[in-house]
Design a protein around this motif. Structure first.
Motif, PDB file in Angstrom:
ATOM      1  N   LYS A 604       0.835  -1.204   0.000  1.00  0.00           N
ATOM      2  CA  LYS A 604       0.000   0.000   0.000  1.00  0.00           C
ATOM      3  C   LYS A 604       0.869   1.254   0.000  1.00  0.00           C
ATOM      4  O   LYS A 604       0.593   2.225  -0.722  1.00  0.00           O
ATOM      5  N   GLU A 607       2.241   1.784  -3.400  1.00  0.00           N
ATOM      6  CA  GLU A 607       1.223   2.324  -4.304  1.00  0.00           C
ATOM      7  C   GLU A 607       1.040   3.822  -4.080  1.00  0.00           C
ATOM      8  O   GLU A 607       0.891   4.607  -5.023  1.00  0.00           O
ATOM      9  N   LYS A 610       3.874   5.623  -5.577  1.00  0.00           N
ATOM     10  CA  LYS A 610       3.729   5.621  -7.039  1.00  0.00           C
ATOM     11  C   LYS A 610       2.732   6.671  -7.489  1.00  0.00           C
ATOM     12  O   LYS A 610       2.941   7.391  -8.465  1.00  0.00           O
TER      13      LYS A 610
END
Length: 911
Positions: A604, A607, A610
């Protein structure tokens, strides 16, 4: 209906021995000869068909005669209509000739009182007015002294043809000269000096004859039948041609029709077609008008006649055919019924014999019994027979005789006969069923029944009993508990294991006990039941002695129930051990889940990082777009005002160096504006916001336009710029983007090619689509530098020369635009010899080039080394797609200068 014939009784016989009729006599009785009736039926059908044919021929002949008469009437009406048309045309020709005659008469009347001096002037005025008519070819006045007054040159032989016309009773004659026909009209003209001249006019036969149209041929002919004019015009029909022969008619027949005031006939031929010909004389002359047209009968009347007589012919035929069909249907039904009767009789006989049964008929009053063939053979007799009641009972075993006689005696009272008996002469069991024949007279009671061979059933019952005994023995030897219940949940069968497991004593279980009663009796041996909820077919029972049973209930085909119980005590002990092991395993799984939770937390966070990186990249693109807009606004002003100052629109600048400075400012501003536009386009492509608008486009035209834009630079460097892009199909591209790519590629080729070099643009069809190649003889690129091309702000030429300005975005932007079109761009270059850039585009955007099928496309450069620009090494998260190893500055080196050939030395030196 009886399917067996009783044999006739012999009157002289004293005993009642069974007899059987002969096979031959029975066959003759059942199959009467049918040859004569069949022949009669065939003969009757033939006479009916013959009568129908004769009636159809006679009736059809009468109707054909009537139809022919009606057609002749319609043809006569068509001839009358054609004759009227010819008469109308003759009247129009007469009117046109009369119009010319009246014009000449009026002119003659004007000269009657004119003085000799004014005759010529007045005549010429009248002749000019008459000559204006399209009917008049030429007109002249013949004077007694031989003088001729005419408009134009008088025709040859004018006095001769005038004399011929004056000799004619009507003053009109026809002339055919040189393949041209004219009508000669002459009118005597008295003069004031007492002499007489003559007005003569040549009339055009083509103008005199009107065009009738309506697909008809009209002609103007003389008294001998020679053609003077025809419409529509026919090249093969020349003036003077005899038309009667062309129309397949005799001249005398046409003369007779004309003498009678006109007429028509339908016997004319125009080629191979039959047509209607009509002739009408022209009043007061010997000329005639011919009218030729297709035979035009009243189609509506003809169709009504055909329809009326067709109905008159078809209706009676249909009625007759319907009656014949009805007769044939009745005959067919009769044959079908007879055949069905015979088939049913045969089926019944075959069924009786195949079912191993027979029919018997007992007459109690006469005490006689009739036995059919099939039953006789089952009982050991030769054939069907009729015997006494006592003889019939002797055919069965002694124990069954009295039971069968008692049943026969009770049948008249309404009882039915239904007994199983054993034959006396063979080991055959028969089931005798019978009842009184309904509808019989009170004094003539008969019992009719059937005897069915049940020997196999009796044997099957014995086999079933033996199988049941074997099944019981097998159930007793089973290690599982077994119970069988019928469809009403009553006890049918059980084994010893069931009785022992539930502590049933001898005599406690009895067939027919209900399920609830058995369950109540077994409750004292049961501790608990597991999984025995409603609807479940399997459950487990824990007994009071500590044993475990697994019970399953399965329904039978007749609605009953089978309960089977297996001892699973050892299995339960194993389950307890497995439960302990499962507890240990569950703890291990919990530890693994906790580790997975930590991994998910890390994923998580990755992510989220990102997403932040993508947002930063998007912010970068938006920043560049906004900055490009903000920079272009002042650059437009700089470029515009510098161009105005360089052109000295409002007066001279003074020193010549100012003009050079303005050129440098304008050149640098334009270069910076192009750089900003390239940065903005590259930013749109990286952000995925570049929207192409492909359309069918002539690529050759776009290439030519691109070359025209760059040709000025090429001519300045004395380069040979050549294009070969003919015979290319239309391709789906964005015209602006494709043109931008070609300008970038050609501009690069011109930029890096020395003076006197050559730049070539080629276009051709390849196996993947349409290929374009831009080749030059410039400085070339080293093989190691080829993979770096295509990256934004990447410039290779600085290692060899710093004389060429550029941002390094042109090739990267071109590569991105080509890939947006679904194509590919590749480079083949040799240092010091030249470079070839190849572009392959699909013809249609609906069919892009497969990525695994794309190969480098090279031209005829003579080099074997081909390097394709790869995407590897480009960091898509870096600003504008820069290589991750390069600094993310503004794209310019500290020593970059905007210097050209016109820059003053001091400015170039940095002063």
């Amino acid at each position: 209906m009886r399917f067996d014939h009783r044999p006739s009784k012999a009157p002289a016989a004293k005993d009642r021995t069974p007899q059987s009729p002969s096979r031959g006599s029975k066959g003759r009785d059942r199959n009467p000869p049918t040859d004569k009736p069949a022949k009669k039926r065939g003969s009757g059908v033939s006479w009916i068909i013959l009568a129908m044919v004769l009636f159809t021929l006679a009736y059809g002949g009468i109707l054909l005669v009537k139809i022919q008469q009606e057609r002749e009437i319609l043809i006569t009406e068509a001839e009358r209509s054609q004759a009227n048309a010819a008469g109308y045309l003759a009247e129009r020709v007469t009117a046109r000739i009369a119009e010319a005659r009246y014009a000449l008469a009026f002119a003659a009347a004007d000269l009657r009182d004119a003085s000799p001096q004014s005759v010529e002037g007045l005549t010429r005025a009248r002749l000019a007015a008459i000559n204006e008519s399209e009917l008049v070819t030429d007109v002249a006045l013949l004077l007694p002294g031989g003088q001729v007054i005419a408009v134009g040159t008088p025709a040859d032989g004018l006095r001769d043809i005038t004399g011929a016309a004056l000799d004619a009773p009507s003053g009109l004659t026809a002339q055919v000269t040189g393949g041209v026909a004219h009508l000669i009209l002459a009118v005597p003209t008295p003069l004031s000096d007492g002499t007489v001249g003559a007005f003569v006019a040549r009339l055009s036969t083509e103008s005199a004859l009107p065009d009738w149209g309506d697909d008809r041929v009209v002609a103007l002919a003389d008294a001998q039948g020679g053609m003077l004019a025809i419409r529509p015009r026919m090249p093969s029909a020349r003036p003077g041609t005899q038309l009667a022969e062309r129309f397949g008619l005799q001249p005398g027949f046409i003369d007779s029709l004309a003498a009678g005031g006109g007429g028509a006939t339908s016997d004319a031929r125009f080629g191979e077609e039959r047509v209607t010909f009509a002739v009408a004389p022209i009043t007061g002359t010997e000329l005639r008008v011919y009218a030729l047209g297709a035979m035009r009968i009243n189609q509506d009347a003809w169709y009504r006649t055909i329809s009326f007589y067709g109905l008159m012919f078809i209706a009676p035929i249909f009625v007759a055919l319907g009656l014949c069909a009805l007769v044939f249907m009745q005959m067919g039904r009769l044959r079908s019924t007879r055949q069905q009767l015979e088939d049913n009789e045969q089926r019944f006989r075959v069924a009786i014999e195949g079912a191993r049964c027979g029919v018997w008929d007992w007459n109690p009053e006469a005490d006689t019994v009739f036995v059919t063939d099939s039953l006789a053979r089952i009982l050991g007799l030769d054939a069907a027979t009729e015997c006494t009641g006592q003889q019939f009972l002797q055919l069965f075993s002694k124990p069954d005789r009295e039971r069968l006689r008692a049943a026969m005696r009770g049948a008249p009272a309404g009882a039915e006969v239904d007994h199983e008996v054993l034959a006396a002469r063979s080991p055959v069991w028969l089931q005798m069923r019978g009842r009184i024949l309904p509808g019989g007279e009170a004094n003539h009671t008969r019992i009719i029944g059937v005897a069915i061979d049940v020997t196999e059933r009796k044997g099957a019952q014995a086999r079933v009993a033996a199988a049941e005994n074997r099944l019981r023995a097998a159930l007793e030897s089973m290690s599982e508990s077994f119970v069988l219940w019928d469809s009403r949940q009553r006890l049918v069968l059980w084994n010893r294991k069931f009785r022992d497991l539930f502590d049933f004593t001898d005599g406690m279980l009895k067939p027919g006990m209900s399920y609830d009663a058995v369950e109540q009796a077994a409750a004292r041996a049961i501790k608990t039941v597991h999984g025995g909820s409603e609807g479940k077919a399997a459950y487990e029972i824990e007994l009071s002695n500590g044993r475990w049973l697994h019970y399953s209930d399965r329904p039978t085909a007749d609605g009953g129930l089978v309960s089977v119980g297996a001892d699973i005590t050892d299995l339960k002990h194993h389950e307890a051990a497995l439960t302990e092991n499962e507890s240990q395993l569950r703890k291990t799984v919990d530890d693994v889940k906790r580790s997975q939770a930590r991994i998910a937390d890390l994923a998580k966070k990755y992510e989220e990082e990102k997403i932040r990186a993508e947002e930063a990249n998007r912010s970068k693109s938006e920043f560049l777009a906004n900055m490009s807009h903000e920079l272009r606004t002042p650059l437009n002003a700089i470029n515009g005002f510098s161009e105005i100052m360089m052109q000295e629109m409002f007066g001279p600048l003074g020193d010549d160096r100012y003009v050079g400075y303005m050129k440098d400012i304008l050149s640098s501003g334009r270069h910076l504006l192009e750089l900003i536009n390239d940065i903005l386009d590259m930013s749109k492509i990286e952000a995925g916001k570049m929207q192409l608008q492909p359309e069918p486009t002539d690529a050759s035209e776009l290439v030519e336009q691109s070359i025209r834009i760059v040709r000025g630079r090429a001519e300045e460097k004395q380069l040979k710029l050549r294009a070969d892009v003919s015979d290319l199909p239309e391709i789906e591209v964005d015209p602006r983007a494709f043109k931008q790519v070609m300008i970038n590629l050609v501009s690069n080729a011109v930029k890096f090619t020395p003076e006197g070099g050559r730049v070539t643009v080629r276009g051709f069809l390849s196996g993947l689509g349409v290929a374009f190649q831009v080749s030059d003889t410039g400085i070339g690129i080293a093989k190691d530098d080829l993979p770096r091309l295509g990256r934004p702000f990447e410039q290779i030429e600085s290692q060899h020369s710093k004389s060429f300005q550029g941002s390094g975005l042109g090739l990267a932007l071109s590569k991105s635009l080509i890939e947006l079109h679904g194509g590919t761009l590749s480079i083949d270059s040799v240092l010091g010899e030249g470079t070839t850039v190849s572009v392959v585009l699909p013809i249609s955007q609906d069919q892009p080039i497969p990525r695994d099928a794309i190969k480098s496309v090279t031209g005829d450069t003579g080099h074997d080394d081909v390097d394709t620009i790869e995407d590897d090494g480009i960091d898509t998260h870096a600003p504008l797609g820069l290589s991750a190893s390069l600094p993310t500055d503004d794209g310019f080196d500290v020593d970059d200068e905007f210097v050209d050939s016109e820059t003053p030395p001091r400015f170039a030196a940095g002063e």
